[in-house]
Motif scaffolding. Sequence first.
Motif, PDB file in Angstrom:
ATOM      1  N   ALA A 453       8.755 -17.850   5.162  1.00 27.66           N
ATOM      2  CA  ALA A 453       7.350 -18.054   5.510  1.00 27.66           C
ATOM      3  C   ALA A 453       6.405 -17.354   4.542  1.00 27.66           C
ATOM      4  CB  ALA A 453       7.086 -17.554   6.924  1.00 27.66           C
ATOM      5  N   GLY A 454       6.905 -16.574   3.608  1.00 25.57           N
ATOM      6  CA  GLY A 454       6.043 -15.894   2.653  1.00 25.57           C
ATOM      7  C   GLY A 454       5.631 -14.522   3.137  1.00 25.57           C
ATOM      8  N   TYR A 455       4.719 -13.935   2.386  1.00 23.00           N
ATOM      9  CA  TYR A 455       4.297 -12.568   2.634  1.00 23.00           C
ATOM     10  C   TYR A 455       2.806 -12.508   2.908  1.00 23.00           C
ATOM     11  CZ  TYR A 455       8.796 -11.341   0.536  1.00 23.00           C
ATOM     12  OH  TYR A 455      10.127 -11.238   0.243  1.00 23.00           O
ATOM     13  N   ALA A 456       2.441 -11.474   3.676  1.00 25.50           N
ATOM     14  CA  ALA A 456       1.038 -11.146   3.848  1.00 25.50           C
ATOM     15  C   ALA A 456       0.539 -10.448   2.585  1.00 25.50           C
ATOM     16  CB  ALA A 456       0.863 -10.256   5.074  1.00 25.50           C
ATOM     17  N   PRO A 457      -0.779 -10.270   2.411  1.00 23.58           N
ATOM     18  CA  PRO A 457      -1.296  -9.574   1.224  1.00 23.58           C
ATOM     19  C   PRO A 457      -0.697  -8.181   1.095  1.00 23.58           C
ATOM     20  CG  PRO A 457      -3.076 -10.705   2.357  1.00 23.58           C
ATOM     21  CD  PRO A 457      -1.865 -10.831   3.233  1.00 23.58           C
ATOM     22  N   ALA A 458      -0.495  -7.775  -0.152  1.00 21.96           N
ATOM     23  CA  ALA A 458       0.132  -6.487  -0.423  1.00 21.96           C
ATOM     24  C   ALA A 458      -0.715  -5.355   0.126  1.00 21.96           C
ATOM     25  CB  ALA A 458       0.340  -6.317  -1.919  1.00 21.96           C
ATOM     26  N   ALA A 459      -0.046  -4.383   0.747  1.00 22.54           N
ATOM     27  CA  ALA A 459      -0.717  -3.206   1.305  1.00 22.54           C
ATOM     28  C   ALA A 459      -0.078  -1.967   0.720  1.00 22.54           C
ATOM     29  CB  ALA A 459      -0.611  -3.197   2.830  1.00 22.54           C
ATOM     30  N   ALA A 460      -0.902  -0.953   0.402  1.00 18.07           N
ATOM     31  CA  ALA A 460      -0.402   0.288  -0.173  1.00 18.07           C
ATOM     32  C   ALA A 460       0.170   1.182   0.920  1.00 18.07           C
ATOM     33  CB  ALA A 460      -1.509   1.015  -0.912  1.00 18.07           C
ATOM     34  N   ALA A 461       1.268   1.836   0.607  1.00 18.04           N
ATOM     35  CA  ALA A 461       1.861   2.774   1.560  1.00 18.04           C
ATOM     36  C   ALA A 461       0.950   3.980   1.735  1.00 18.04           C
ATOM     37  CB  ALA A 461       3.234   3.214   1.073  1.00 18.04           C
ATOM     38  N   SER A 462       0.844   4.481   2.961  1.00 16.19           N
ATOM     39  CA  SER A 462      -0.051   5.605   3.253  1.00 16.19           C
ATOM     40  C   SER A 462       0.537   6.918   2.742  1.00 16.19           C
ATOM     41  CB  SER A 462      -0.297   5.687   4.756  1.00 16.19           C
ATOM     42  OG  SER A 462       0.928   5.892   5.436  1.00 16.19           O
ATOM     43  N   SER A 463      -0.357   7.878   2.432  1.00 14.59           N
ATOM     44  CA  SER A 463       0.074   9.183   1.939  1.00 14.59           C
ATOM     45  C   SER A 463       0.429  10.092   3.107  1.00 14.59           C
ATOM     46  CB  SER A 463      -1.040   9.811   1.106  1.00 14.59           C
ATOM     47  OG  SER A 463      -0.669  11.105   0.704  1.00 14.59           O
ATOM     48  N   TRP A 464       1.415  10.993   2.881  1.00 13.54           N
ATOM     49  CA  TRP A 464       1.837  11.920   3.926  1.00 13.54           C
ATOM     50  C   TRP A 464       1.133  13.283   3.818  1.00 13.54           C
ATOM     51  CZ3 TRP A 464       7.887  11.248   3.950  1.00 13.54           C
ATOM     52  CH2 TRP A 464       8.191   9.937   4.395  1.00 13.54           C
ATOM     53  N   LYS A 465       0.338  13.487   2.809  1.00 12.08           N
ATOM     54  CA  LYS A 465      -0.258  14.813   2.584  1.00 12.08           C
ATOM     55  C   LYS A 465      -1.750  14.655   2.441  1.00 12.08           C
ATOM     56  CE  LYS A 465       0.657  19.045   0.003  1.00 12.08           C
ATOM     57  NZ  LYS A 465       1.464  19.666  -1.061  1.00 12.08           N
ATOM     58  N   ALA A 466      -2.533  15.331   3.280  1.00  8.59           N
ATOM     59  CA  ALA A 466      -3.979  15.224   3.247  1.00  8.59           C
ATOM     60  C   ALA A 466      -4.529  15.869   1.984  1.00  8.59           C
ATOM     61  CB  ALA A 466      -4.577  15.878   4.489  1.00  8.59           C
ATOM     62  N   GLY A 467      -5.634  15.301   1.491  1.00 10.17           N
ATOM     63  CA  GLY A 467      -6.268  15.852   0.307  1.00 10.17           C
ATOM     64  C   GLY A 467      -5.663  15.395  -0.999  1.00 10.17           C
ATOM     65  N   HIS A 468      -4.664  14.520  -0.965  1.00 13.69           N
ATOM     66  CA  HIS A 468      -4.042  14.007  -2.181  1.00 13.69           C
ATOM     67  C   HIS A 468      -4.310  12.505  -2.291  1.00 13.69           C
ATOM     68  CE1 HIS A 468      -2.113  17.876  -2.111  1.00 13.69           C
ATOM     69  NE2 HIS A 468      -1.458  17.611  -3.250  1.00 13.69           N
ATOM     70  N   PHE A 469      -4.147  12.032  -3.505  1.00 15.96           N
ATOM     71  CA  PHE A 469      -4.343  10.609  -3.748  1.00 15.96           C
ATOM     72  C   PHE A 469      -3.273   9.804  -3.003  1.00 15.96           C
ATOM     73  CE2 PHE A 469      -6.185  12.089  -7.972  1.00 15.96           C
ATOM     74  CZ  PHE A 469      -7.483  11.981  -7.524  1.00 15.96           C
ATOM     75  N   SER A 470      -3.722   8.716  -2.348  1.00 17.39           N
ATOM     76  CA  SER A 470      -2.801   7.795  -1.682  1.00 17.39           C
ATOM     77  C   SER A 470      -2.662   6.527  -2.516  1.00 17.39           C
ATOM     78  CB  SER A 470      -3.313   7.458  -0.279  1.00 17.39           C
ATOM     79  OG  SER A 470      -4.521   6.714  -0.363  1.00 17.39           O
ATOM     80  N   GLY A 471      -1.831   5.627  -2.024  1.00 18.34           N
ATOM     81  CA  GLY A 471      -1.630   4.378  -2.759  1.00 18.34           C
ATOM     82  C   GLY A 471      -2.882   3.540  -2.882  1.00 18.34           C
ATOM     83  N   LYS A 472      -3.847   3.716  -1.962  1.00 23.85           N
ATOM     84  CA  LYS A 472      -5.075   2.955  -2.034  1.00 23.85           C
ATOM     85  C   LYS A 472      -5.943   3.351  -3.219  1.00 23.85           C
ATOM     86  CE  LYS A 472      -5.168   2.324   2.982  1.00 23.85           C
ATOM     87  NZ  LYS A 472      -5.924   2.553   4.237  1.00 23.85           N
ATOM     88  N   ASP A 473      -5.700   4.531  -3.775  1.00 22.92           N
ATOM     89  CA  ASP A 473      -6.495   4.993  -4.916  1.00 22.92           C
ATOM     90  C   ASP A 473      -5.993   4.444  -6.236  1.00 22.92           C
ATOM     91  OD1 ASP A 473      -8.180   6.633  -3.308  1.00 22.92           O
ATOM     92  OD2 ASP A 473      -6.541   8.095  -3.171  1.00 22.92           O
ATOM     93  N   PHE A 474      -4.910   3.704  -6.227  1.00 23.24           N
ATOM     94  CA  PHE A 474      -4.334   3.134  -7.445  1.00 23.24           C
ATOM     95  C   PHE A 474      -4.661   1.640  -7.460  1.00 23.24           C
ATOM     96  CE2 PHE A 474      -2.187   7.030  -6.759  1.00 23.24           C
ATOM     97  CZ  PHE A 474      -1.790   7.499  -7.993  1.00 23.24           C
ATOM     98  N   ALA A 475      -5.587   1.250  -8.321  1.00 24.86           N
ATOM     99  CA  ALA A 475      -6.101  -0.124  -8.354  1.00 24.86           C
ATOM    100  C   ALA A 475      -5.096  -1.057  -9.008  1.00 24.86           C
ATOM    101  CB  ALA A 475      -7.429  -0.176  -9.101  1.00 24.86           C
ATOM    102  N   ARG A 476      -4.936  -2.235  -8.411  1.00 27.31           N
ATOM    103  CA  ARG A 476      -4.059  -3.252  -8.987  1.00 27.31           C
ATOM    104  C   ARG A 476      -4.766  -3.946 -10.141  1.00 27.31           C
ATOM    105  NH1 ARG A 476      -2.764  -7.034  -4.153  1.00 27.31           N
ATOM    106  NH2 ARG A 476      -1.664  -8.143  -5.798  1.00 27.31           N
ATOM    107  N   GLN A 477      -4.002  -4.231 -11.187  1.00 27.00           N
ATOM    108  CA  GLN A 477      -4.526  -4.855 -12.386  1.00 27.00           C
ATOM    109  C   GLN A 477      -3.999  -6.284 -12.507  1.00 27.00           C
ATOM    110  OE1 GLN A 477      -6.828  -3.052 -14.309  1.00 27.00           O
ATOM    111  NE2 GLN A 477      -6.566  -1.814 -12.446  1.00 27.00           N
ATOM    112  N   PRO A 478      -4.757  -7.170 -13.188  1.00 28.65           N
ATOM    113  CA  PRO A 478      -4.291  -8.558 -13.327  1.00 28.65           C
ATOM    114  C   PRO A 478      -2.961  -8.708 -14.045  1.00 28.65           C
ATOM    115  CG  PRO A 478      -6.628  -8.378 -13.824  1.00 28.65           C
ATOM    116  CD  PRO A 478      -6.120  -6.980 -13.700  1.00 28.65           C
TER     117      PRO A 478
END
Length: 640
Positions: A453-478
């Motif tokens: 059936a395919g996949y939903a839009p890609a989602a970044a994994a959440s960070s386990w440590k507060a105050g650090h960069f999570s996957g959402k802070d890494f922008a996807r490139q073409p």
Amino acid sequence: MTSIAYSSITIQSCARSAPALPCWFGELTVIVHHLQRHGVLAAIAEQVRFARRRFGQYDVIDFVAVLFGYAISGERTLEAFYEQIAPWAHPFMALFGRDRLPARSTLSRFLAALDQVPVEALRTQFLADLLARPLTNEALPGGLWDRHGDHLLVFDVDGTREAARQRSLPQTQDRPAPVRRLLPLCAPGYTGRKRGEVVRSRTTVLQAHTHQWLANFGNPGNGQYRLELRRALGVIETYAQSIHLPLSRLLVRLDGQYGTRAVLTDLGEMRYVTRGKEYHLLDHAAIQARLSLPPDQSFTLPESGMVRTLYDCPDLPLDASGKRYRIIVATHPAGAKKSRIGKTRDGMVYELFFTNLAPTAFTAADIVALYLHRGSFETALWDEDLEQDPDRWCSHAPWGQEAWQIISQWIWNLRLELGQQLLAEPVRTTEFAPAHQEQASGSASGTPSASPAGYAPAAAASSWKAGHFSGKDFARQPNGTLRCPAGASLVLQERRPDANGSLRLVYGASIRSCRPCPLREQCQWEGHATAKPRQVSLLLHPLAIGKEPLLWRDWSRRHSRRACIQLVRHQHLEVALPPTLAPPCASSSGVLSRAQRAHARLTFHERWARNERPPATAPVRITLFGIPEAFAAFLGLESV
């Protein structure tokens, strides 16, 4: 009479002429009787009005009768039709309640003089007759049921073109300019491939489940496809209103010529599936980012064995209007020859499909299969060309040709209607696509297997440590990489299936970029103490798809229609003509003016009555053999 006798057979000859009835006269009798019984011919005579000088004693209904007979006969030319009907002109016109048969030249002048008003009135009567009598007694006229069990009614809108070859004539200063008879009817178009060819196009609308024509719009050359599409949508809306179906439950399948975002804005609330031709969208950042991820599905065409890899891009904001689009990109390796459809880049052919159907109700493979299923519409056009050939040149005037094509589609629908009553075939239910089954997230070897059936839009994994960069802070490139807050690139290193069926994409940076990075304390858990580069995971969760199969319900297109055509074509037919009577003396109702003699100021009823069959004329008796009793009862025919 002379005779020759043999031992077992006697052959006789007679000089008296006894012309044979055309084989299609029985079908003509059945169809015209059906139209008379439902008041269709009376409605045409009343609603389709056209006043023109020098028509003699004929009215619109007389010429419509000839066109009905011509469409039913299947004769290749009007000349051949007139040769067949000439000995039987009296009973032919008596079927329509008329007296004399217009000459072929009179018909040509009538078609050449037609304008838009009577043709549009004829088109209105054609649609009204279709809506007045449903094809079957079913509650719904067929349909498509999606994976949520919701009902959609499918319509096909497409164009067909007919090319005409014009003779090459010398054009010099000492010769007059050539006069082309097809000049107002045709124009240069992209299917006129040979020298001197001109083209006429027509846009047709088909109900995909009953296979009934709804409309026909013709234009010279390549036509005015966007204007014709708007008119086709108006006809579809009228059809939906007659069966009390909201616009949101209509699905329109369009050809690739409509595959632009500007055209799709005309569809409003209707659902649509079309092939796109705006290949510059392949360079869009969101589409490029999707192409860098694993594909949703693969689709194999059973006829050719071609395998397409599908990438679903739902909910894309492609313009400033705020409207969002669902685009499916299909790729396959390029062959030795240049592909006629799609854009070839680096040995791969890219195809675009536009739709606004929900991803949870139709997967990417469902959309491609639904569009390619338009092949049944092409088959309907092929059958129409073989049996009726509506694109043949019946008139050299645009509106005359348009009237002929409307009547040709009318006969198609009548044959479907009568054939369904003759055979009473039940609705067919086809499993268009099986129900979605959950698949294992990985194989025994550890390699991921794509969900069907395919996949939903890609989602970044959440960070386990507060105050650090999570996957959402890494922008996807073409180009398929991620960019960290410091500007470094992270490339795809691993594809790992998770236990819940998701696909985890692991991106990693270079240690040479992480060691001197000033943001290392915020990025990595151990700060400067760590000896490994930063890694980021993207999760592709399985798409939640409805559990129902796709069901397609329709009726047979060929069997019932051809049963109606062949019902009495090979049966005996008797026509009892009345004895010839002296024409009654015309009673003068007063002195006519010159305008009335020119037929310009007669009322429409007076025009219609000039060729009306005289009441004192003895009736023509036609006996049809081979008509089943149930079908004869439906037609209201007297059995003998």
